[in-house]
Design an enzyme around this catalytic site. Sequence first.
Site, PDB file in Angstrom:
ATOM      1  N   ASN A  52       0.869  -1.181   0.000  1.00 24.38           N
ATOM      2  CA  ASN A  52       0.000   0.000   0.000  1.00 24.38           C
ATOM      3  C   ASN A  52       0.905   1.230   0.000  1.00 24.38           C
ATOM      4  O   ASN A  52       1.502   1.564   1.019  1.00 24.38           O
ATOM      5  CB  ASN A  52      -0.893  -0.027   1.250  1.00 24.38           C
ATOM      6  CG  ASN A  52      -1.733   1.234   1.397  1.00 24.38           C
ATOM      7  OD1 ASN A  52      -1.779   2.071   0.486  1.00 24.38           O
ATOM      8  ND2 ASN A  52      -2.391   1.375   2.540  1.00 24.38           N
ATOM      9  N   LYS A 102       0.064   4.225  -0.233  1.00 23.13           N
ATOM     10  CA  LYS A 102      -0.577   5.405   0.386  1.00 23.13           C
ATOM     11  C   LYS A 102      -0.351   6.631  -0.521  1.00 23.13           C
ATOM     12  O   LYS A 102      -0.317   6.494  -1.733  1.00 23.13           O
ATOM     13  CB  LYS A 102      -0.063   5.609   1.809  1.00 23.13           C
ATOM     14  CG  LYS A 102      -0.182   4.315   2.645  1.00 23.13           C
ATOM     15  CD  LYS A 102       0.067   4.515   4.103  1.00 23.13           C
ATOM     16  CE  LYS A 102      -0.090   3.169   4.829  1.00 23.13           C
ATOM     17  NZ  LYS A 102       0.062   3.284   6.272  1.00 23.13           N
ATOM     18  N   HIS A 143      -9.384   1.192   5.159  1.00 19.53           N
ATOM     19  CA  HIS A 143      -8.099   1.370   5.845  1.00 19.53           C
ATOM     20  C   HIS A 143      -8.301   2.324   7.020  1.00 19.53           C
ATOM     21  O   HIS A 143      -9.076   3.275   6.923  1.00 19.53           O
ATOM     22  CB  HIS A 143      -7.062   1.928   4.871  1.00 19.53           C
ATOM     23  CG  HIS A 143      -5.677   1.879   5.421  1.00 19.53           C
ATOM     24  ND1 HIS A 143      -5.211   2.804   6.327  1.00 19.53           N
ATOM     25  CD2 HIS A 143      -4.667   1.005   5.218  1.00 19.53           C
ATOM     26  CE1 HIS A 143      -3.971   2.492   6.658  1.00 19.53           C
ATOM     27  NE2 HIS A 143      -3.613   1.408   6.001  1.00 19.53           N
ATOM     28  N   GLU A 193      -6.648   4.705   8.030  1.00 22.00           N
ATOM     29  CA  GLU A 193      -6.407   6.118   7.697  1.00 22.00           C
ATOM     30  C   GLU A 193      -7.622   6.741   7.017  1.00 22.00           C
ATOM     31  O   GLU A 193      -7.821   7.954   7.092  1.00 22.00           O
ATOM     32  CB  GLU A 193      -5.140   6.230   6.828  1.00 22.00           C
ATOM     33  CG  GLU A 193      -3.896   5.993   7.678  1.00 22.00           C
ATOM     34  CD  GLU A 193      -2.701   5.437   6.912  1.00 22.00           C
ATOM     35  OE1 GLU A 193      -2.715   5.436   5.674  1.00 22.00           O
ATOM     36  OE2 GLU A 193      -1.761   4.977   7.581  1.00 22.00           O
ATOM     37  N   GLU A 244      -5.058  -4.867  10.626  1.00 21.13           N
ATOM     38  CA  GLU A 244      -4.039  -3.842  10.831  1.00 21.13           C
ATOM     39  C   GLU A 244      -4.323  -3.119  12.142  1.00 21.13           C
ATOM     40  O   GLU A 244      -5.156  -2.193  12.175  1.00 21.13           O
ATOM     41  CB  GLU A 244      -4.067  -2.820   9.689  1.00 21.13           C
ATOM     42  CG  GLU A 244      -3.757  -3.400   8.335  1.00 21.13           C
ATOM     43  CD  GLU A 244      -3.154  -2.365   7.381  1.00 21.13           C
ATOM     44  OE1 GLU A 244      -2.105  -2.666   6.822  1.00 21.13           O
ATOM     45  OE2 GLU A 244      -3.717  -1.270   7.235  1.00 21.13           O
ATOM     46  N   GLY A 254       2.970   2.180  10.921  1.00 21.93           N
ATOM     47  CA  GLY A 254       3.986   3.227  10.798  1.00 21.93           C
ATOM     48  C   GLY A 254       4.702   3.561  12.096  1.00 21.93           C
ATOM     49  O   GLY A 254       5.389   4.579  12.180  1.00 21.93           O
ATOM     50  N   SER A 299       3.806  -2.159  10.302  1.00 21.22           N
ATOM     51  CA  SER A 299       5.248  -2.214  10.563  1.00 21.22           C
ATOM     52  C   SER A 299       5.894  -3.533  10.144  1.00 21.22           C
ATOM     53  O   SER A 299       6.820  -4.006  10.805  1.00 21.22           O
ATOM     54  CB  SER A 299       5.534  -1.921  12.045  1.00 21.22           C
ATOM     55  OG  SER A 299       5.137  -0.592  12.367  1.00 21.22           O
TER      56      SER A 299
HETATM   57  P1  13P Z   1       3.325   0.368   7.638  1.00 21.48           P
HETATM   58  O1  13P Z   1       3.796  -0.927   7.008  1.00 21.48           O
HETATM   59  O2  13P Z   1       4.048   1.566   7.138  1.00 21.48           O
HETATM   60  O3  13P Z   1       3.258   0.255   9.119  1.00 21.48           O
HETATM   61  O4  13P Z   1       1.805   0.586   7.129  1.00 21.48           O
HETATM   62  C1  13P Z   1       0.906  -0.452   7.242  1.00 21.48           C
HETATM   63  C2  13P Z   1      -0.308  -0.086   6.497  1.00 21.48           C
HETATM   64  O5  13P Z   1      -1.049   0.804   6.886  1.00 21.48           O
HETATM   65  C3  13P Z   1      -0.594  -0.822   5.253  1.00 21.48           C
HETATM   66  O6  13P Z   1      -1.878  -0.580   4.792  1.00 21.48           O
END
Ligand code: 13P
Length: 257
Positions: free
Chosen positions: A11, A13, A98, A100, A168, A174, A213
């Site tokens: 992803n 983003k 997601h 976010e 997740e 992150g 992560s």
């Molecule tokens: P990270 O791997 O940067 O922690 O992000 C995970 C994520 O949100 C994947 O959709």
Amino acid sequence: MTQRRPLVAGNWKMHGLRKNLSEVSAICAAVAEGIAGDAEVLICPPATLLIAAARICEGSKVALGGQHCHEEPSGPFTGDLSAEMLKDAGATYVILGHSERRSGHHEGNHSVHEKTLGALRAGLTAIVCVGETKSEREAGDALRLVGSQLIGSIPKSASSESLVIAYEPVWAIGTGLTPTPEDIAEMHHFIRVQVNDILPGQGAALRILYGGSVKPGNAAKLLLVKDVDGALVGGASLNSSEFMGIAGIYREFVRTT
Ligand code: 13P
């Protein structure tokens, strides 16, 4: 025993310009060399890069996905993209719900449900994300919260072919923090049982990804866990070597449980 093909999804983003398409080329080359073994490799770049990425991935085994879609096929929704548009641009998957988007765009379970229906209508496989916050985990509420996200977000017309679940934990995204393998195993087993209740008979073949992560250094510990069928990778997916370092754990691996 049901065999589930592992899926390693990146992803991106809101990262990536055309110059970063070289990473897509490198991932295609690595997959062609067999680095990911039998695992399916998926890249979800920003929508602006989908068509160009699709040209690069043509003839390769690397799939492409969107990061979000509107529930309607078309209409007066300025700035939005439909599942049909993503498909037309070369996507076969779309990430929905997601955290976010749940937090930054106020997407609730009902909205994720409607968008998932949109994805299914267009023939995309929906990767529906669920996961608890730090305070919900500390309050012992993680399973209940994820259970309610699953019930609210998954349409009855979905199947293990058209749906993937990504667990997740919000606090692991992150941050460099990760749950223990035992906590991941518990949650993934719970998700499989819950989805089997919502979609009778579909649980065994359902792919459940872990995200949060994931890096090359912790991938084997986090992903070679019962009921984990791959990863949804954020930051580490922006770099082809890191991403392939994660997918590489499947080189010698055949999932049978
Ligand atoms: P990270 O791997 O940067 O922690 O992000 C995970 C994520 O949100 C994947 O959709």
